[in-house]
Every structure is written in C-alpha cells, then in structure tokens.
Design an enzyme around this catalytic site. Structure first.
Site: not given
Length: 445
Positions: A65, A71, A365, A386
C-alpha cells in the site's frame, strides 16, 4: 508529595529512590544507548513464532500500500483475488486498489457535503461539526465501506488502472482536497445563515463534486468503464474476454455475495453488551449505502468463526491494533515480544476494556488471515498476509500469537454460515447507534 505541585523535596526523594535500585544504572545505560525495544526484545518470542500451520491457504504475491492508508482495500482485494486466481488458473493476480481509491474519495466527498447540509443549524464549535471537519477524506475505511464501493462500482484488474504517484503517496492530495471540502463547508454554512435554502445549496453541490472529480482524475487517472480481459494461465493458455464492465467483471470472476458476510467485533466494555448489534452514526462513504454493522461477541467466538472459515478454504479479513507489541522487521505480533515492565520498572498494562475506554487502543489496520496452527483443538498462532511489501516481516508475511489475538484483535469478517444459530438470530436486532467518535468507529489505515 502531599501538595498539589511537585516540590524540590519530592524530586530529591524520587532521585534517591530511583538510584537506590542496583539495576538502575545499567538499565539506564542500555536504554539511553540502544532504545527500549532493542533492550526489551524477547528472543523466545521469535523462537516460538514458527511459520508452520495446521490449516493454510495459499495466496498470491505480497502487495504494497506504500505511503497510503488503504490497508482495508488491500486486505479486501487480497481476499477476493483468490477466486479469480482459482477460476483462471493463475499463480498470482492483483486487483486495482487505485480504482477503489478513486471512487472512495469521490463518495466520501459527497458523504461529507451531505453531512454538512444536514447539520447547517448546528454551531461550528459543536463536537459533531468538529468531528465532521477533522478528517473527511482520510484514506482509512471499514469492511462495509469496501462493500459499498464494490457493490456500486465493481472492480478491475490492476493493470487497467495502475498505481500513480498520488495513489501510493496520498498525503498531499488528501490535504488539498480536505481544504477544498472545508472551504465548501464554510461557504454552505455562511450562505445558509444568509438565507439560502438547503435545496439550493444541494444544487450547488454538483459544481463542487465536479471539482473533486477533476482533481481525482488528474491525480489518480480516469477510471475505466469498459475493457477486455486478457490473461495467460499457469498452463500457458491464453484467454481474452471482451466488453466487460467493472461490475460484470466482478460478477463473472469474483461473484462473492458480499451481503452474506458480517463483521464480528470484540469490545468488552460495559457500554457494549455481547450479543447485540451496533452501528456508528455518520460513519460511511457511499451516501445511501449500507451502514457499518457489527455484532459484538466474546473473543473466543471471533476465533471460532475465523478458524471455521479458514478450514472451509476461505481467507479472513480482520482489523486489529497493529502497532502494539509488534516487531515489524521480524513480522511478529506477540504479547511477549517486549519486556517493557522489566526495563522500565513499572507496569504499563491495561485490560482490553480499559484500552478502549481510555484511548490506549483501537482498530488501526486491516490484514488477512491465511493460516492457523492448532494444538489439541486450541489455536496457538496465526499467519497474516499484510500489505506493507516484501521488505517487512518474513518476505511480507506476519505471524500472530494467540495471546496477541486476545489482546489487540477487534474485528473479523466471516460468512454468516460460520456463525452459530444464536449469532444469526442476533443479527436481526435493530443496531444500537454509537457516537461518531466511539472507538469502534475507528478506520483501518
């Protein structure tokens, strides 16, 4: 120290007590020279957090990102792309987060204008107006906000609307557009006081939205409306499908019914009983779209639903407070990662309810669960996909201890089929409306 102010005598007492500790001098040298995290890092945590899992789903390449708060989009696209990879026999694939960013910003601008028009009679210094003006176009979002954008605009492959400087570095674009929104809000409120009606001001909103659209096109590119989809699969077979729209592409290659998914949260505070549904006032992006909806349940229920979905072969979108007890280089999230109390000589621990009530923690997040390790039916650790690129964690992957899950996990999104019968019945309740600044109204960045 008996008085209201700190006396010199009290300070001398603090110094004598501190220096009487035989460990103080060496701990002081260590912390001054190396910093708290280097001194307090627990190597046993690294040993315990091994990348082996009893249930695991293979996914595509790690995404990035960059300098943006997207996110929640990246996590959502990482979940949905798995279906495209499976249907098209692809090793990896990526959907355009820039495409979603464009329409999220456009819709958030309209959502802001409508909130301003709805509150023209309120004082500028009211808490609600201050909240509306604080960050109307921030990057952050929630699962239901992602659903709203996809339902209205569909999705497209990343190559069709690739990253730009400002999609990967949103700060300045957001800053300037936010000033534009505040300028328009000031105009609306001033003109309303001067006698203009809400209907007239809403008509003038069209020109304001045109300005927003133009700026977004110049910074992010123009979203495609129709395209051909071409790909070569793992067996070197070439395929071309012509005349797709973003919505027909979603229907053909993803086809997930997003209305079948629900956000389970764990907020163990006195004001949020378990088994109740909640929404957040004035939190959203698409005006007239779905409101944010949560079902608050014990932490064990979040785990059970997430495990059930993983065992069913489907990834799990989740929201947590990623900055707590995190070693970003190793990609480890573990409550034993750092021994802060041992180094500082005082406890900094709060209960999970206290963390929420006193502003110490909230959902910051969003990421994706791709695997879980169970021992004798008990969850031990979780594998996390992630969106910080492959230079953080273990080639971009992170690992979470079950204790960290208990402490800093706030939300998982699962198909309703993974809920208990009682939980499904609870969804039918009229949701309790939380204030906009409630900690469960936080947005993932």
């Amino acid at each position: 120290m008996k008085g209201k102010s700190i006396s010199q005598e009290a300070i001398e007492g603090f110094r004598r007590t501190t220096e009487s500790n035989p460990c103080h001098a060496i701990l002081q040298k260590a912390l001054v020279n190396s910093g708290i995290e280097a001194v307090t890092m627990n190597q046993q945590s690294e040993i315990n957090m091994q990348y082996t899992f009893s249930t695991e789903i293979k996914t595509g390449d790690i995404t990035h990102q960059k300098s943006s708060g997207r996110c929640w989009m990246f996590a959502g696209m990482n979940v949905l792309r798995k279906q495209i990879m499976d249907k098209c026999n692809l090793k990896t694939f990526e959907l355009s987060q820039n495409y979603l960013l464009f329409y999220d910003k456009l819709e958030k601008a309209n959502y802001f204008y409508e909130n301003i028009l709805d509150t023209l009679d309120m004082d500028t210094d009211s808490r609600l107006i201050a909240w509306l003006l604080s960050a109307p176009l921030q990057d952050g979002g929630q699962w239901d906000m992602l659903v709203n954008i996809i339902n209205k605009y569909g999705v497209v492959p990343k190559w069709l609307m690739p990253e730009t400087f400002h999609s990967s570095n949103t700060g300045k674009m957001v800053q300037l557009l936010t000033r534009k929104l505040r300028k328009d809000a000031a105009y609306m409120r001033r003109e309303y006081r001067n006698g203009k009606s809400t209907d007239v001001l809403r008509d003038e909103k069209t020109a304001m939205m045109q300005d927003i659209y133009t700026v977004l096109c110049r910074c992010l590119g123009t979203p495609p409306s129709m395209f051909d989809f071409e790909y070569t699969d793992k067996d070197d077979k070439f395929t071309r499908v012509e005349g797709l729209t973003p919505k027909s592409f979603y229907d053909r290659y993803v086809s997930t019914d997003l209305s079948e998914y629900v956000s389970l949260i764990n907020a163990p505070t006195a004001d949020k009983p378990y088994g109740r549904t909640y929404t957040v006032s004035r939190l959203g992006n698409v005006y007239g779209g779905n409101d944010v909806l949560y079902l608050n349940v014990p932490i064990e229920d979040l785990k059970a639903a997430a495990v059930s979905q993983l065992k069913d072969g489907e990834l799990v979108w989740f929201g947590c407070d990623v900055g707590k007890m995190l070693n970003r280089n190793l990609g480890i999230m573990d409550t034993l990662m750092y021994d802060y109390e041992g180094a500082l000589g005082t406890s900094v621990e709060l209960t999970k309810a206290e963390q929420l009530d006193y502003g110490d923690s909230l959902m910051t997040h969003a990421m994706v669960f791709t695997a879980v390790n169970e021992v004798n039916g008990r969850t031990v650790r979780w594998k996390v996909e992630n969106s910080w690129g492959d230079k953080s964690g273990k080639d971009g992957w992170f690992i979470m201890s079950d204790e960290w899950f208990d402490k800093f996990m706030y939300q998982v999104v699962v198909n309703k089929k993974h809920l208990t019968e009682e939980q499904r019945k609870s969804l039918a309740q009229e949701p309790i409306v939380l204030k906009p600044w409630d900690p469960m109204g936080s947005l993932a960045l």
